[in-house]
Motif scaffolding. Structure first.
Motif, short mmCIF file in Angstrom:
data_model
loop_
_atom_site.label_atom_id
_atom_site.label_comp_id
_atom_site.label_asym_id
_atom_site.label_seq_id
_atom_site.Cartn_x
_atom_site.Cartn_y
_atom_site.Cartn_z
N MET A 103 99.84 84.63 -11.32
CA MET A 103 100.77 84.19 -12.36
C MET A 103 100.26 84.57 -13.75
N THR A 104 98.96 84.44 -13.97
CA THR A 104 98.42 84.56 -15.33
C THR A 104 98.29 86.01 -15.79
N ASP A 105 98.97 86.33 -16.89
CA ASP A 105 98.87 87.67 -17.49
C ASP A 105 97.75 87.66 -18.54
N PRO A 106 97.28 88.83 -18.95
CA PRO A 106 96.23 88.84 -19.99
C PRO A 106 96.72 88.28 -21.33
N LYS A 107 97.98 88.43 -21.65
CA LYS A 107 98.67 87.76 -22.76
C LYS A 107 98.31 88.22 -24.16
N GLY A 108 97.37 89.12 -24.33
CA GLY A 108 97.09 89.72 -25.65
C GLY A 108 97.07 88.72 -26.78
N THR A 125 95.31 88.32 -14.38
CA THR A 125 93.87 88.12 -14.47
C THR A 125 93.46 86.72 -14.02
N HIS A 126 92.21 86.58 -13.68
CA HIS A 126 91.58 85.35 -13.12
C HIS A 126 92.09 85.04 -11.71
N ILE A 127 92.54 86.00 -10.94
CA ILE A 127 93.27 85.64 -9.71
C ILE A 127 92.32 85.28 -8.56
N THR A 128 92.39 84.02 -8.19
CA THR A 128 91.51 83.45 -7.17
C THR A 128 91.74 84.11 -5.80
N GLY A 129 90.65 84.50 -5.16
CA GLY A 129 90.74 85.02 -3.79
C GLY A 129 91.52 86.32 -3.65
N GLY A 139 85.94 83.45 -6.37
CA GLY A 139 85.89 84.91 -6.32
C GLY A 139 87.08 85.54 -7.06
N GLU A 140 87.18 85.23 -8.35
CA GLU A 140 88.36 85.65 -9.12
C GLU A 140 88.32 87.14 -9.48
N SER A 141 89.49 87.73 -9.52
CA SER A 141 89.61 89.16 -9.86
C SER A 141 90.68 89.38 -10.92
N LEU A 197 82.84 74.54 -14.05
CA LEU A 197 83.44 73.68 -15.08
C LEU A 197 84.68 74.33 -15.68
N VAL A 198 84.60 75.63 -15.95
CA VAL A 198 85.75 76.31 -16.56
C VAL A 198 86.91 76.37 -15.58
N GLU A 199 86.59 76.47 -14.30
CA GLU A 199 87.67 76.44 -13.32
C GLU A 199 88.40 75.09 -13.39
N ALA A 200 87.61 74.01 -13.54
CA ALA A 200 88.23 72.68 -13.64
C ALA A 200 89.04 72.56 -14.94
N LEU A 201 88.58 73.22 -15.98
CA LEU A 201 89.26 73.10 -17.27
C LEU A 201 90.54 73.94 -17.31
N HIS A 202 90.42 75.23 -16.97
CA HIS A 202 91.55 76.15 -17.17
C HIS A 202 92.32 76.49 -15.90
N GLY A 203 91.68 76.41 -14.72
CA GLY A 203 92.41 76.71 -13.48
C GLY A 203 93.66 75.84 -13.41
N ALA A 204 94.79 76.41 -12.96
CA ALA A 204 96.08 75.70 -12.91
C ALA A 204 96.58 75.28 -14.29
N GLY A 205 96.02 75.88 -15.33
CA GLY A 205 96.51 75.61 -16.68
C GLY A 205 95.52 74.83 -17.52
N SER A 206 95.44 75.21 -18.79
CA SER A 206 94.53 74.55 -19.74
C SER A 206 95.02 73.13 -20.01
N PRO A 207 94.15 72.25 -20.52
CA PRO A 207 94.55 70.84 -20.74
C PRO A 207 95.86 70.69 -21.50
C1 LIG Z 1 88.36 79.93 -12.13
C2 LIG Z 1 89.78 80.19 -12.46
C3 LIG Z 1 90.67 80.48 -11.44
C4 LIG Z 1 91.99 80.80 -11.74
N1 LIG Z 1 92.84 81.16 -10.72
C5 LIG Z 1 94.08 81.61 -11.01
C6 LIG Z 1 94.94 82.10 -9.98
O1 LIG Z 1 94.59 82.10 -8.80
N2 LIG Z 1 96.15 82.56 -10.34
C7 LIG Z 1 96.59 82.56 -11.62
O2 LIG Z 1 97.71 82.99 -11.87
N3 LIG Z 1 95.79 82.11 -12.62
C8 LIG Z 1 94.56 81.64 -12.34
N4 LIG Z 1 93.75 81.17 -13.34
C9 LIG Z 1 94.23 81.27 -14.71
C10 LIG Z 1 94.53 79.96 -15.40
O3 LIG Z 1 95.79 79.48 -15.01
C11 LIG Z 1 94.42 80.25 -16.89
O4 LIG Z 1 93.06 80.43 -17.19
C12 LIG Z 1 95.03 79.17 -17.73
O5 LIG Z 1 96.42 79.13 -17.57
C13 LIG Z 1 94.71 79.40 -19.21
O6 LIG Z 1 95.07 80.69 -19.59
P1 LIG Z 1 94.00 81.60 -20.35
O7 LIG Z 1 92.76 81.63 -19.54
O8 LIG Z 1 94.67 82.87 -20.68
O9 LIG Z 1 93.63 80.82 -21.64
P2 LIG Z 1 94.53 80.67 -22.93
O10 LIG Z 1 95.96 80.52 -22.55
O11 LIG Z 1 94.17 81.75 -23.88
O12 LIG Z 1 94.02 79.29 -23.46
C14 LIG Z 1 92.85 79.15 -24.29
C15 LIG Z 1 93.12 78.06 -25.32
O13 LIG Z 1 94.14 78.52 -26.21
C16 LIG Z 1 95.22 77.58 -26.24
N5 LIG Z 1 96.44 78.36 -26.43
C17 LIG Z 1 96.97 79.28 -25.60
N6 LIG Z 1 98.10 79.80 -26.12
C18 LIG Z 1 98.28 79.20 -27.30
C19 LIG Z 1 99.26 79.32 -28.33
N7 LIG Z 1 100.30 80.14 -28.23
N8 LIG Z 1 99.11 78.53 -29.43
C20 LIG Z 1 98.07 77.67 -29.55
N9 LIG Z 1 97.11 77.54 -28.61
C21 LIG Z 1 97.21 78.28 -27.51
C22 LIG Z 1 95.14 76.84 -24.91
O14 LIG Z 1 95.74 75.55 -24.96
C23 LIG Z 1 93.64 76.77 -24.68
O15 LIG Z 1 93.10 75.68 -25.39
C24 LIG Z 1 92.43 80.80 -13.08
C25 LIG Z 1 91.54 80.47 -14.10
C26 LIG Z 1 90.23 80.17 -13.81
C27 LIG Z 1 89.29 79.87 -14.94
#
Ligand SMILES: Cc1cc2nc3c(=O)[nH]c(=O)nc-3n(C[C@H](O)[C@H](O)[C@H](O)COP(=O)(O)OP(=O)(O)OC[C@H]3O[C@@H](n4cnc5c(N)ncnc54)[C@H](O)[C@@H]3O)c2cc1C
Length: 484
Positions: free
Chosen positions: A148-153, A186-190, A255-257, A440-450
């Motif tokens: 689901m997660t794109d690099p998002k630039g 990016t960050h794609i688990t398994g 094992g994220e890729s 820890l970062v997996e707990a924080l950002h995995g499935a979405g940031s807080p």
């Molecule tokens: C170990 C691990 C496993 C993961 N596995 C998967 C997976 O299997 N599949 C998958 O799809 N994804 C996966 N993810 C991705 C995960 O869902 C994302 O890391 C998460 O959604 C946060 O996105 P980001 O890493 O791009 O961080 P960002 O979105 O860049 O967030 C960083 C910070 O910036 C803040 N932020 C972001 N955008 C804005 C904005 N527009 N304005 C203000 N603040 C902003 C956020 O709230 C956060 O505090 C995984 C991540 C981790 C770390």
């Protein structure tokens, strides 16, 4: 269903383009960087195939009535959702780490529900196609990664306004028999050890973002797909003989890729959304709700091992009977079970979606994940406290094995009689790995940031309704200025 050995064999029959530390891997599944994660995912197969946990690990397919792995099952009831959480806890404690497969099961449930609704609104044929795809996933017991997660630039800009339009996966060509996609997830688990990649949009999309509203299934070895396996905490230790300093034969996190799609052709039968951006938000929200609830299960299972390891280390240190140490262990129990309760609770309060499968309560599910973003750090701090400074300064396995100094280290690192320094070192290395930045970062950002959870939580909490209730209970009447 496959067992773990058959799963590994099935991976080896494919030839994905996997890179790690600058090199394309010839035999990726034997490589020490990937092998621990493959081994962990294999446990999900072995536990389903060995018949000992059928009620939790397997289910009956509603599509063809056969026995299937719960990882390819749709959530047809509250009971299914609770069993999923129980399964995640079980595997979490059997492996002590992330076993990767839960992303895929939430992905198939999200796609099942949303394709049904797109078809109903627009007369498309996505749901039938997805049903066929899912049948194959169930029959062949395939592992699917959820991408689901794109690099998002630049996060301040929507996908179509990015300097490079490929920073979110998009459709670059529509053909009579399918679509061509370009971009990266990016960050794609398994992902590296999955058979299929479920590509899904990462946000809701207005009409100008229609090309970014793409959901499809791509085989891991499809032409144009490149997998770049990420660096991990202490990953060079995996390559050391004996793996001792690694602390666990299983991987640390999942094992994220990073996946790169260079104009990948996806035939129609694998396309489940191609432009219907108004449904992308629902897909993301449902996937996230299921996925966020999961963390109360899998992290509970991992914490069972971490708690056990910490208690054992306290025993070796001779501190286990101390009331303060026991209170710290109690605090870990409290944090872990609070999350587990939330995961079970969000499942118990599920509601049925139009497509027939059941969605966890989003408020409770998001609260679980919000707690996980804090509690996993708190648990780690408590384990670090109990373990002592040795957690960051322990000499290497090679030093302990050295003919010259090994004996001295054995002497000075001895703990309570009856335990070897080897046991002590294994416990320390496990705690070190499972409380490292990767975990820890997996707990924080995995499935979405807080913040992603807080947005849903506030919306779901329905403040206007609560204000109305407050007025009713306190006796405040609307619209009479004399009362003010
Ligand atoms: C170990 C691990 C496993 C993961 N596995 C998967 C997976 O299997 N599949 C998958 O799809 N994804 C996966 N993810 C991705 C995960 O869902 C994302 O890391 C998460 O959604 C946060 O996105 P980001 O890493 O791009 O961080 P960002 O979105 O860049 O967030 C960083 C910070 O910036 C803040 N932020 C972001 N955008 C804005 C904005 N527009 N304005 C203000 N603040 C902003 C956020 O709230 C956060 O505090 C995984 C991540 C981790 C770390």
């Amino acid at each position: 269903m496959m067992n773990g050995t058959q799963y590994l064999e099935s991976l080896k029959r494919r030839s994905p383009r996997i890179f790690y530390r600058g090199k394309r891997l010839a035999n990726p599944y034997d490589h020490p960087a990937l092998a621990p994660h493959v081994r962990t995912a294999a446990v999900t197969y072995d536990l389903a195939a060995n018949g000992k946990h059928d009620d939790i690990m397997t289910a009956t397919s509603a599509l063809d009535g056969t026995k299937i792995s719960r990882f390819t099952h749709l959530f047809w009831s509250v009971d299914d959702l609770i069993r999923k959480i129980a399964m995640l806890r079980l595997i979490g404690r059997e492996t002590g780490t992330c076993f990767q497969r839960c992303v895929g099961v939430d992905g198939i449930n999200a796609i099942w529900s949303v394709t049904y609704e797109i078809d109903r609104a627009k007369g498309t044929g996505y749901h039938k196609r997805f049903r066929e795809f899912l049948l194959r996933l169930q029959r062949e017991d395939l592992m699917s990664a959820g991408a689901m997660t794109d690099p998002k630039g630049d996060r301040s800009l929507p996908p179509w306004q990015q300097a490079d339009p490929d920073l979110y996966v998009r459709i670059v060509e529509r053909r009579s028999d399918g679509i061509v996609i370009r971009g990266s997830k990016t960050h794609i688990t398994g992902a590296a050890n999955s058979h299929e990649i479920l590509v899904m949009p990462t946000l809701g999309l207005p009409p100008e973002g229609a090309d970014y509203a793409v959901t499809c299934a791509v085989p891991i070895d499809a032409p144009g797909v490149t997998v770049v396996f990420g660096r991990q905490t202490n990953d060079e230790r995996k390559e050391e003989e004996g793996r001792f300093d690694c602390g666990t034969p299983f991987g640390i996190v999942g094992g994220e890729s990073t996946l790169i799609f260079e104009d990948v052709f996806v035939p129609d039968e694998r396309v489940f959304m191609a432009g219907e951006g108004e449904f992308a938000g629902a897909l993301v929200e449902r996937f996230s709700a299921w996925h966020r609830a999961n963390y109360g299960g899998c992290k509970g299972g991992n914490a069972d091992v971490l708690l056990g390891a910490t208690a054992l280390l306290a025993e070796i240190h001779g501190t286990i009977k101390n009331a303060v140490v026991r209170d710290k262990l109690t605090e870990i129990v409290h944090l872990v079970e609070t999350n587990y309760a939330g995961a079970v609770g969000s499942s118990a309060l599920a509601r049925q979606l139009p497509a027939g499968n059941w969605l966890v309560d989003p408020l409770l599910a998001n609260t679980v994940k919000q707690n996980v973003t804090r509690f996993v750090y708190q648990v780690a701090r408590l384990t670090h406290d109990i373990a002592g400074g040795i957690l960051s300064t322990l000499p290497s396995d090679a030093d302990f094995r050295s003919g010259e100094i090994g004996g001295l280290l054995e002497k000075y690192f001895a703990g309570k009689q009856g335990f070897s320094t080897g046991d002590k070192r294994k416990l320390i290395r496990y705690i070190e790995g499972m409380t490292s930045v990767a975990t820890l970062v997996e707990a924080l950002h995995g499935a979405g940031s807080p913040q992603a959870q807080r947005i849903v939580m506030l919306r779901q909490a329905d403040l206007p309704e609560k204000a109305r209730q407050a007025k009713k209970v306190i006796g405040i009447k609307d619209g009479d200025p004399k009362d003010k």
